[in-house]
Write a protein that holds these residues in place. Structure first.
Motif, PDB file in Angstrom:
ATOM      1  N   CYS A 160      45.990  34.762  43.453  1.00  0.00           N
ATOM      2  CA  CYS A 160      45.088  34.298  42.431  1.00  0.00           C
ATOM      3  C   CYS A 160      45.503  34.891  41.198  1.00  0.00           C
ATOM      4  CB  CYS A 160      44.075  34.255  43.286  1.00  0.00           C
ATOM      5  SG  CYS A 160      43.609  36.205  43.351  1.00  0.00           S
TER       6      CYS A 160
ATOM      7  N   CYS B 165      45.119  39.017  42.195  1.00  0.00           N
ATOM      8  CA  CYS B 165      45.866  39.561  42.646  1.00  0.00           C
ATOM      9  C   CYS B 165      47.253  39.886  41.531  1.00  0.00           C
ATOM     10  CB  CYS B 165      46.307  39.051  43.700  1.00  0.00           C
ATOM     11  SG  CYS B 165      45.548  39.367  45.615  1.00  0.00           S
TER      12      CYS B 165
ATOM     13  N   CYS C 131      44.257  38.128  48.777  1.00  0.00           N
ATOM     14  CA  CYS C 131      42.804  38.274  49.321  1.00  0.00           C
ATOM     15  C   CYS C 131      42.445  37.528  50.060  1.00  0.00           C
ATOM     16  CB  CYS C 131      42.762  38.525  47.661  1.00  0.00           C
ATOM     17  SG  CYS C 131      42.605  36.933  46.774  1.00  0.00           S
TER      18      CYS C 131
ATOM     19  N   CYS D 212      43.594  33.590  48.127  1.00  0.00           N
ATOM     20  CA  CYS D 212      44.805  32.993  47.876  1.00  0.00           C
ATOM     21  C   CYS D 212      45.943  33.607  48.902  1.00  0.00           C
ATOM     22  CB  CYS D 212      45.671  34.006  46.745  1.00  0.00           C
ATOM     23  SG  CYS D 212      45.710  35.513  46.146  1.00  0.00           S
TER      24      CYS D 212
END
Ligand code: ZN
Ligand code: ZN
Ligand code: FE
Length: 750
Positions: A96, A99, A118, A121
């Motif tokens: 994502c 990140c 995270c 993702c």
């Protein structure tokens, strides 16, 4: 779905509305209990649906009132493994933006860290060993979280709250080589084996002619295009035409390889050997922090292809990869995060503004397809022989596997059996019905027989093209009956001919073959599949031009007369109605290609040749007899030959052929409509990956008042067969047809 940040979302909502209670993952989904002011409870339920997190999708909500408990706060409970495993594991998700920002931020403790992820993702399906989806059940189990990561994991306000693969440079997986060194090696033309999400890729600089040539030689792969990986959209735009829906597909969380039209007239700097003889390029964007870091350092695109020899499955275990790839790769960029199940990259294109899948795998699998009908008993569908996928059906869901591949390779067959076992365990589905293709020699079918025998399961046998049409019906959530048009390379026909140009009146429990392309000999059987000139010989013989002296294909092939003899006396020359083979014949007559070096190459290159604005059309005769209709495919070959001799441009001829085929479909469908009253047409089979044919056929049918069903969620090629098989078996089971079958084996026919 598990692992999509749903519990943290619920936690946040409960806090916001001042509710107490708890939430937990169970094997059957998410269970939660809330207590508070009635208005707050209602607001909570409303928000649950409206503000669902990015990756989450709510299929259904069941609620009931319970007496108030003694809760004083809102808690996330540790998972329990009880309950039927109806919850699904999320597919692997591209990194994502949050990140990526951390990976690029020198002040962040995950700066430059290749495994940052995270709840929004990161890897999922490829690392899950069992459900519920919790860290001990993933390949991250052996990485103990450091204190800081644990704090992130426990903090309900953090993006990483309960992110199972959560890690950092201190506690997480490590690369086996430096990114800088790898970039230097790539820049000098080295081939590098890079471990990604679902397996190893082989990478080489896309601009390096020598590097690409070496990769082809070492991988034993001749012409089949390689995919490229680019850092971002702007680097793709320098190479390819890019429409907004194509850009959206490239940047979607699934991150498939997208087939794009190259920009012509400028030197894109991409080596010619990347995708020879085609104007398309398969491109994907970086989808892990590792790709992002490497491509940023490198500053240009790389070839990124599955790490294997020709048709073997992709390598995914470290030791196996080092051994199998040692003669291909100059160096490795590996890591110590194990991959539990191999998942190849997905492939898609945009047709009429919407995604059209060519291969449904990483990013999509194993997300279940929801169907409007239920499977009374769990079903395992074993799929086809090439491009194999398997499917498990339970209730209203079908779990379609990742791409498994061509089962003729012994290694792929092992992967096929592993996939069945893994998915059955993961989703706790114990099949009671198993499905196979009618083809007696398919290994997938023989395995289905063995399972039926060993476990005493009911077995359903589905004809290949019925399965194609059923896949299209399931994809469109349409129960039929419809006019099914199934065009592909080859499938076993119950009349002992090779089918592949079929018109079926079909629903999910039966089919009737009401039209087909006039059969032509397939000289040499399977040999004709990769030697289009053999089909040219057979078709030209059929139109009374057995030895056309003016045709290069004829002049080039010393075995032409011999093959004619084979075709005529029928030795090892089954008859076929295959439209795929008709494409081959025309490709060879037009001197596009005599030999295909990968499946469908001749047909693909014939489509590439079309002159887009040509409006001429050939006509294929259609004859009707007793409610069945045959299309004289030979007429199209005659027309091609006549125009070629007249000196008409080959691009125009190629287009007239495509348009002639589309018109033949309409002719036959109109006759079937007159007799049956059916006015919905389903288009399926691998030939409909041909966009020119697909779009033209759709337009013509629509203009004549037909409703057209096309594939959307699953590919029209054999990758979709298992879905069709599962849909047919469930429908037969619903209608009580299985109980009536002898010895628990039902061959689905009319
Ligand atoms: Zn993220
Ligand atoms: Zn850590
Ligand atoms: Fe097929």
């Amino acid at each position: 779905m598990q692992g999509v940040g749903f519990r943290p979302f619920v936690y946040g909502l409960a806090r916001e509305f001042d509710l107490v209670g708890w939430v937990e993952n169970t094997a059957s989904g998410v269970t939660l209990e809330i207590q508070g002011a009635p208005a707050s409870v209602l607001a909570f339920i409303e928000s649950l649906r409206v503000r669902t997190p990015l990756l989450a999708q709510i299929d259904s909500v069941d609620d009931l009132e319970v007496p108030p408990g003694g809760d004083v706060d809102f808690r996330i409970r540790t998972s329990t493994a009880v309950g039927a495993a109806t919850a699904s594991v999320s597919p692997d998700v591209a990194t994502c933006a949050d990140c990526l920002a951390e990976v690029d931020d020198p002040a962040d403790r995950r700066f430059g860290y290749a495994f940052t992820n995270c709840t929004n993702c990161g890897p999922r399906y490829s690392i899950v060993r069992a459900i519920p989806y919790d860290r001990p059940n993933t390949t991250m189990a052996d990485f103990r979280m450091c204190r800081e990561c644990q704090a992130d994991y426990d903090d309900p306000t953090d993006r990483r709250f309960h992110a199972q693969p959560l890690c950092c440079p201190v506690c997480g997986p490590q690369l086996s080589a430096s990114i800088t060194d790898t970039a230097i090696a790539l820049r000098r033309g080295d081939i590098v084996a890079i471990k990604g999400i679902g397996g190893f890729h082989l990478a080489v600089l896309a601009s390096s002619d020598d590097g690409v040539a070496a990769l082809r030689a070492r991988k034993h792969r001749q012409d089949k295009p390689f995919a490229l990986m680019c850092l971002d959209l702007s680097s793709v735009e320098r190479i390819c035409e890019l429409s907004p829906p194509e850009a959206a597909l490239l940047t979607s969380i699934e991150r498939p390889i997208v087939l794009l039209q190259r920009i012509t007239g400028v030197d894109s700097g991409i080596a010619a050997g990347v995708a020879p003889h085609t104007s398309e390029l398969g491109v994907m964007l970086a989808y892990t922090p590792l790709h992002h870091l490497l491509l940023t350092e490198l500053g240009e695109a790389i070839v990124c292809t599955s790490a294997n020899y020709s048709d073997e499955p992709i390598a995914y275990r470290n030791a196996d990869a080092e051994q199998r790839l040692s003669s291909i790769a100059d160096r490795f960029l590996s890591n110590d995060r194990p991959i539990h199940i191999r998942v190849d990259d997905s492939v898609a294109r945009v047709v009429d503004g919407s995604p059209y899948l060519v291969r449904r795998s990483r990013g999509y699998a194993p997300a279940p397809l929801s169907l409007p009908w239920s499977a009374p008993r769990p079903v395992l569908a074993c799929g086809a022989e090439l491009k194999n996928t398997v499917a498990l059906a339970r209730d209203r869901q079908v779990f379609l596997s990742h791409h498994i591949g061509d089962l003729k390779s012994a290694e792929t067959f092992v992967a096929f059996r592993e996939a069945i076992e893994h998915m059955s365990r993961l989703f706790e589905i114990r099949p009671e019905v198993v499905v196979r293709d009618l083809h007696p020699d398919y290994l997938s079918g023989q395995h289905a027989d063995a399972l039926a025998e060993e476990f005493g399961l009911d077995e359903v046998v589905v004809q290949h093209h019925h399965a194609h049409v059923a896949a299209c019906l399931a994809d469109a959530s349409h129960a039929g009956p419809v006019i099914g048009v199934a065009f592909d390379g080859a499938g076993y026909g119950p009349d002992n001919t090779v089918w592949g140009g079929e018109f079926l009146i079909a629903d999910l429990t039966s089919y009737r073959r009401v039209g087909w392309f006039s059969p032509v000999a397939m000289p040499g059987g399977d040999a004709a599949s990769n030697q289009p000139w053999r089909m040219a010989a057979a078709y030209l013989d059929a139109i009374g031009e057995p030895e056309p002296e003016d045709l290069p294909a004829h002049r080039r092939n010393p075995r032409w007369s011999q093959v004619l003899q084979i075709a005529r006396n029928g030795v090892n020359s089954p008859l076929t109605s295959s439209v795929g083979r008709l494409f081959d014949a025309v490709a060879s007559v037009l001197d596009v290609r005599d030999e295909s070096r990968y499946e469908g190459q001749a047909a693909i290159e014939l489509e590439q040749l079309v002159a887009k604005h040509e409006r001429g059309t050939y006509t294929a005769g259609v004859s009707s007899n007793d409610g069945t209709h045959t299309v004289a495919g030979v007429d199209l070959v005659s027309a091609v030959l006549a125009d070629l001799r007249r000196g008409v441009d080959r691009g125009q001829i190629a287009m007239r052929f495509h348009r002639g085929l589309a018109e033949a479909v309409v002719q036959v469908c109109e006759r079937i409509r007159d007799e049956s009253g059916l006015d919905v047409v389903a288009l399926s089979g691998g030939v409909f990956l041909n966009t020119t044919l697909l779009v033209d056929t759709t337009e013509r049918l629509t203009a004549k008042g037909f409703a057209v069903l096309r594939h959307r969620r699953v590919p029209c090629n054999d990758g979709g067969i298992s879905l069709g098989q599962a849909a047919v078996a469930s429908a037969c089971d619903r209608n009580g047809l299985l109980g009536q079958s002898r010895r628990g084996r039902l061959v689905v026919g009319s």
